[in-house]
Write a protein that holds these residues in place. Structure first.
Motif, PDB file in Angstrom:
ATOM      1  N   ALA A 212       0.800  -1.219   0.000  1.00 24.73           N
ATOM      2  CA  ALA A 212       0.000   0.000   0.000  1.00 24.73           C
ATOM      3  C   ALA A 212       0.833   1.271   0.000  1.00 24.73           C
ATOM      4  O   ALA A 212       0.315   2.350  -0.288  1.00 24.73           O
ATOM      5  CB  ALA A 212      -0.956  -0.005   1.205  1.00 24.73           C
ATOM      6  N   ASP A 213       2.129   1.157   0.287  1.00 22.04           N
ATOM      7  CA  ASP A 213       3.002   2.327   0.201  1.00 22.04           C
ATOM      8  C   ASP A 213       3.747   2.400  -1.134  1.00 22.04           C
ATOM      9  O   ASP A 213       4.600   3.258  -1.339  1.00 22.04           O
ATOM     10  CB  ASP A 213       4.000   2.347   1.366  1.00 22.04           C
ATOM     11  CG  ASP A 213       4.983   1.189   1.327  1.00 22.04           C
ATOM     12  OD1 ASP A 213       4.923   0.343   0.402  1.00 22.04           O
ATOM     13  OD2 ASP A 213       5.816   1.110   2.250  1.00 22.04           O
ATOM     14  N   GLY A 214       3.425   1.475  -2.058  1.00 21.87           N
ATOM     15  CA  GLY A 214       4.045   1.461  -3.375  1.00 21.87           C
ATOM     16  C   GLY A 214       5.299   0.613  -3.466  1.00 21.87           C
ATOM     17  O   GLY A 214       5.855   0.446  -4.543  1.00 21.87           O
ATOM     18  N   SER A 215       5.752   0.067  -2.353  1.00 22.78           N
ATOM     19  CA  SER A 215       6.960  -0.768  -2.385  1.00 22.78           C
ATOM     20  C   SER A 215       6.622  -2.167  -2.886  1.00 22.78           C
ATOM     21  O   SER A 215       5.496  -2.647  -2.729  1.00 22.78           O
ATOM     22  CB  SER A 215       7.609  -0.834  -0.999  1.00 22.78           C
ATOM     23  OG  SER A 215       6.751  -1.475  -0.076  1.00 22.78           O
ATOM     24  N   VAL A 216       7.607  -2.801  -3.493  1.00 23.37           N
ATOM     25  CA  VAL A 216       7.429  -4.171  -3.995  1.00 23.37           C
ATOM     26  C   VAL A 216       7.687  -5.134  -2.847  1.00 23.37           C
ATOM     27  O   VAL A 216       8.734  -5.096  -2.210  1.00 23.37           O
ATOM     28  CB  VAL A 216       8.385  -4.447  -5.174  1.00 23.37           C
ATOM     29  CG1 VAL A 216       8.370  -5.918  -5.554  1.00 23.37           C
ATOM     30  CG2 VAL A 216       8.008  -3.582  -6.373  1.00 23.37           C
ATOM     31  N   LEU A 217       6.698  -6.000  -2.603  1.00 21.79           N
ATOM     32  CA  LEU A 217       6.835  -7.010  -1.553  1.00 21.79           C
ATOM     33  C   LEU A 217       7.464  -8.284  -2.085  1.00 21.79           C
ATOM     34  O   LEU A 217       7.988  -9.078  -1.330  1.00 21.79           O
ATOM     35  CB  LEU A 217       5.465  -7.327  -0.947  1.00 21.79           C
ATOM     36  CG  LEU A 217       4.819  -6.191  -0.155  1.00 21.79           C
ATOM     37  CD1 LEU A 217       3.407  -6.573   0.264  1.00 21.79           C
ATOM     38  CD2 LEU A 217       5.660  -5.850   1.059  1.00 21.79           C
ATOM     39  N   GLY A 218       7.353  -8.508  -3.366  1.00 23.00           N
ATOM     40  CA  GLY A 218       7.933  -9.722  -3.952  1.00 23.00           C
ATOM     41  C   GLY A 218       7.153 -10.176  -5.141  1.00 23.00           C
ATOM     42  O   GLY A 218       6.176  -9.593  -5.537  1.00 23.00           O
TER      43      GLY A 218
END
Length: 113
Positions: A107-113
């Motif tokens: 939800a913050d735009g970061s890639v989780l995987g």
């Protein structure tokens, strides 16, 4: 009290117009978020007609790297809407190495995987 998570599943038709497919998917994600979805999953290979039942070299042109434009577009959207997006796409890992893949964007735009 249990936490409740709302999931939005996006299923749509895909044409040979890749840009139009992405535009439609963005609209569907926005709609799902407006309806309260916190995790939004797009359909497998949402940005093109599904073709992965067999290897089709003529479709290698739609493959993108894991840090390519399609992921960047949905990273910005996830951050804007504060939702998690499961983004399936045709990935080009290296020349000659292609696969049906998915990236999970937080939800913050970061890639989780």
């Amino acid at each position: 009290m249990a936490n409740i998570v709302t999931i939005g599943l996006v299923q749509d038709t895909a044409s040979d117009d890749l840009a139009a497919n992405v535009t439609r998917a963005v609209a569907r994600v926005r709609d799902a978020a407006a309806r309260g979805a916190q995790i939004i999953c797009l359909q497998e290979l949402f940005n093109a007609p599904y073709f992965c039942k067999s290897v089709k070299p003529e479709r290698f042109d739609i493959a993108q790297p894991a840090d390519g434009p399609i992921v960047h577009t949905f990273q910005a959207l996830a951050k804007e809407l504060a939702v998690v997006i499961v983004l399936p796409y045709y990935e080009r890992e290296a020349p000659g190495l292609y696969r049906n893949s998915a990236t999970v964007i937080d939800a913050d735009g970061s890639v989780l995987g």
